[in-house]
Design a protein around this motif. Structure first.
Motif, PDB file in Angstrom:
ATOM      1  N   HIS A   1       8.270  -0.431   2.372  1.00 39.41           N
ATOM      2  CA  HIS A   1       8.185  -1.043   3.803  1.00 39.41           C
ATOM      3  C   HIS A   1       7.569  -0.335   4.768  1.00 39.41           C
ATOM      4  O   HIS A   1       7.887   0.415   5.453  1.00 39.41           O
ATOM      5  CB  HIS A   1       9.729  -1.027   4.057  1.00 39.41           C
ATOM      6  CG  HIS A   1       9.998  -2.058   5.171  1.00 39.41           C
ATOM      7  ND1 HIS A   1      11.175  -3.028   4.922  1.00 39.41           N
ATOM      8  CD2 HIS A   1       9.306  -2.068   6.284  1.00 39.41           C
ATOM      9  CE1 HIS A   1      10.764  -3.778   6.279  1.00 39.41           C
ATOM     10  NE2 HIS A   1      10.126  -3.269   7.002  1.00 39.41           N
TER      11      HIS A   1
ATOM     12  N   HIS B   1       4.214  -1.221   7.780  1.00 41.24           N
ATOM     13  CA  HIS B   1       3.056  -2.155   8.551  1.00 41.24           C
ATOM     14  C   HIS B   1       2.036  -1.314   8.819  1.00 41.24           C
ATOM     15  O   HIS B   1       1.985  -0.587   9.984  1.00 41.24           O
ATOM     16  CB  HIS B   1       3.863  -2.588   9.717  1.00 41.24           C
ATOM     17  CG  HIS B   1       5.304  -3.573   9.358  1.00 41.24           C
ATOM     18  ND1 HIS B   1       5.441  -4.632   9.181  1.00 41.24           N
ATOM     19  CD2 HIS B   1       6.728  -2.938   9.429  1.00 41.24           C
ATOM     20  CE1 HIS B   1       6.764  -5.162   8.763  1.00 41.24           C
ATOM     21  NE2 HIS B   1       7.259  -3.885   9.049  1.00 41.24           N
TER      22      HIS B   1
ATOM     23  N   VAL C   1       4.805  -5.148   4.369  1.00 36.76           N
ATOM     24  CA  VAL C   1       5.705  -6.357   4.472  1.00 36.76           C
ATOM     25  C   VAL C   1       5.512  -6.954   5.856  1.00 36.76           C
ATOM     26  O   VAL C   1       6.434  -7.577   6.322  1.00 36.76           O
ATOM     27  CB  VAL C   1       7.182  -5.896   4.375  1.00 36.76           C
ATOM     28  CG1 VAL C   1       7.469  -5.266   3.050  1.00 36.76           C
ATOM     29  CG2 VAL C   1       7.694  -4.667   5.425  1.00 36.76           C
TER      30      VAL C   1
ATOM     31  N   LYS D   1       7.227 -12.741   2.612  1.00 38.05           N
ATOM     32  CA  LYS D   1       8.320 -11.898   3.500  1.00 38.05           C
ATOM     33  C   LYS D   1       9.073 -12.918   4.663  1.00 38.05           C
ATOM     34  O   LYS D   1       8.195 -13.399   5.240  1.00 38.05           O
ATOM     35  CB  LYS D   1       7.474 -10.913   4.317  1.00 38.05           C
ATOM     36  CG  LYS D   1       8.317 -10.052   5.459  1.00 38.05           C
ATOM     37  CD  LYS D   1       9.531  -9.334   5.076  1.00 38.05           C
ATOM     38  CE  LYS D   1      10.338  -8.633   6.140  1.00 38.05           C
ATOM     39  NZ  LYS D   1       9.567  -7.601   6.868  1.00 38.05           N
TER      40      LYS D   1
ATOM     41  N   HIS E   1      16.037  -3.550   4.519  1.00 38.28           N
ATOM     42  CA  HIS E   1      17.235  -2.893   5.403  1.00 38.28           C
ATOM     43  C   HIS E   1      18.769  -3.085   4.849  1.00 38.28           C
ATOM     44  O   HIS E   1      19.139  -2.241   4.275  1.00 38.28           O
ATOM     45  CB  HIS E   1      17.265  -3.633   6.928  1.00 38.28           C
ATOM     46  CG  HIS E   1      15.779  -3.749   7.454  1.00 38.28           C
ATOM     47  ND1 HIS E   1      14.960  -2.540   7.608  1.00 38.28           N
ATOM     48  CD2 HIS E   1      15.083  -4.924   7.702  1.00 38.28           C
ATOM     49  CE1 HIS E   1      13.739  -2.982   7.924  1.00 38.28           C
ATOM     50  NE2 HIS E   1      13.978  -4.303   8.038  1.00 38.28           N
TER      51      HIS E   1
ATOM     52  N   ASP F   1       9.280   1.868   7.519  1.00 41.16           N
ATOM     53  CA  ASP F   1       9.273   0.946   8.438  1.00 41.16           C
ATOM     54  C   ASP F   1       8.977   1.793   9.974  1.00 41.16           C
ATOM     55  O   ASP F   1       9.431   1.407  11.083  1.00 41.16           O
ATOM     56  CB  ASP F   1      10.714   0.270   8.743  1.00 41.16           C
ATOM     57  CG  ASP F   1      10.412  -1.092   9.241  1.00 41.16           C
ATOM     58  OD1 ASP F   1       9.126  -1.294   9.510  1.00 41.16           O
ATOM     59  OD2 ASP F   1      11.456  -1.798   9.698  1.00 41.16           O
TER      60      ASP F   1
HETATM   61 ZN   LIG Z   1       9.498  -3.879   8.896  1.00 46.29          ZN
END
Ligand SMILES: [Zn+2]
Length: 413
Positions: A63, A65, A107, A189, A250, A322
């Motif tokens: 996860h 970005h 993601v 996603k 999550h 994340d």
């Molecule tokens: Zn995220």
């Protein structure tokens, strides 16, 4: 292409609880060509003695970005010039690799061109498995518009810093899914619920109708790929599972009943507890308002409980960080959080075998076996004794190799 033989290595990839002592691994070109408990003869190869060290496969973060540099705030990120976001991503990608993550699942945000730039060696970075833009309904968790914005949100589509595009209605969802598949998505996603600390779209909210979720799912099925969903509430997780979606992001509030269903469906959950922890620790520097910090603290506190629920139900857990903006130095800090509940070897599995399965590169990454990519880490400290061997910006890794090439090499061989 160079070939190497790693000798007398203790190998640890999660396929057994303790790893294997005194092994020999031959790397030729991009691949691991041979793994043996006996010396391998090859006079043309460079021999590297790893006595006393641990050889692991490169880690996998499921996860990330990569286009989150410049601000931790999605509403700011999505308005920053795309060139600036792209330049930030160069540093982010390098940092990821030097922390020992040789594969990541992006993601939301990474483009096919960025994946190519890495594959072509223009940019140093991990292998990126991406989904293009995620999907968010109007007003949903990563619709980056504020209450003062009056535009239709179409800008999300063309801004590199926007991790998702705004889409509503079954037909539009299908079209958007097909569009991301056209642009090289390896999975899709969908933001199916509220954000951890979101003021506009709180974590209890559900997003997308069941018809829309099923439309995304059918489009993914048609293209032989899968969907992952952003969820926090138990109800959002349950709804996704009911739609036969098996990659859950999550999943913070998952209940024992839902965890049992997740186990039954062979779903994988990717918790990202460090994302909340990092924001709490950096709250001042980030200028977060006290209410947001309270919400983050609540979600963070719930993290170990959800891990325990999933572990007891036997749900597969994958590693996710994340982390956004200036918080990338926290990327590896999910490991110590995972070991608040999981055994160190199970924490390692989240970033090796479990993650490899999730990114659909089983046997190619997250493993030290014949035919896998030669993505390898040499650790000075045994991570089963001290999980922080995987932390501290790769400091305890004396070598990092991706695709058979050393990214870092402090071995005196
Ligand atoms: Zn995220």
């Amino acid at each position: 292409m160079e070939s190497y033989i790693f000798e007398n290595a203790r190998i640890l990839d999660g396929s057994s609880d303790e790893g294997e002592q005194d092994h020999f691994v031959r790397v030729a070109g991009k691949l691991i060509e041979e793994v043996s408990d006996r010396p391998i003869k090859d006079s043309s190869a460079k021999h590297i003695d790893l006595r006393g060290k641990t050889l692991m496969p490169g880690l996998i973060d499921c996860h990330v970005h990569i286009n989150s540099g410049g601000s931790p705030d999605p509403s700011v990120l999505s308005r920053l010039p795309s060139e600036l976001i792209a330049y930030h991503s160069v540093n982010i990608l390098k940092g990821i690799l030097h922390r020992g993550f040789t594969t990541v699942r992006d993601v939301g945000g990474a483009t096919f061109a960025q994946v190519q730039a890495i594959e072509q060696g223009i940019v140093e970075g991990p292998r990126v498995v991406g989904c293009g833009k995620g999907f968010v309904q109007t007003g949903g968790h990563v619709d980056a518009r504020t209450r003062y914005d009056l535009d239709d949100g179409a800008y999300h589509l063309t801004q590199l810093g926007a991790c998702a595009r705004v889409v509503n209605g079954v037909d539009a969802c299908r079209q958007a899914a097909r569009d991301e598949i056209r642009k090289g998505a390896r999975f899709l996603k969908v933001h199916a619920g509220g954000g951890a600390a979101s003021m506009y779209f709180p974590r209890a909210y559900l997003a997308f109708s069941l018809d829309e979720l099923r439309a995304f799912k059918e489009e993914a099925d048609n293209a032989r790929m899968y969907i992952c969903v952003h969820t926090h509430s138990d109800e959002a997780v349950r709804r996704a599972l009911d739609c036969q979606i098996w990659s859950i992001e999550h999943g913070t509030l998952i209940s024992p009943e839902t965890a049992a269903i997740a186990r039954q469906r062979d779903a994988t959950v990717t918790p990202t507890i460090i994302a909340y922890e990092a924001q709490i620790r950096e709250a001042k520097a980030l200028g977060l308002d006290p209410e947001a910090v309270e919400r983050l603290k609540w979600v963070r506190a719930r993290g170990p409980e959800s891990l325990e629920i999933m572990q007891q139900a036997g749900v597969k857990i994958a590693y996710g960080s994340d982390v956004l903006g200036s918080m990338w130095d926290y990327q590896s800090e999910e490991f110590p959080i995972l070991t608040e509940v999981l055994r160190p070897i199970d924490a390692i599995r989240t970033a090796t075998i479990n993650a490899a399965r999730l990114v659909r590169l089983e046997g190619k990454v997250g493993t030290i076996s014949t035919g896998a990519f030669a993505d390898l880490l040499v650790l000075d400290v045994d991570p089963l004794k001290d999980i922080s061997a995987l932390c501290d910006q790769g400091r305890h890794m004396s070598a990092i190799m991706k695709n058979g090439v050393f990214v870092k090499n402090q071995l005196n061989a």
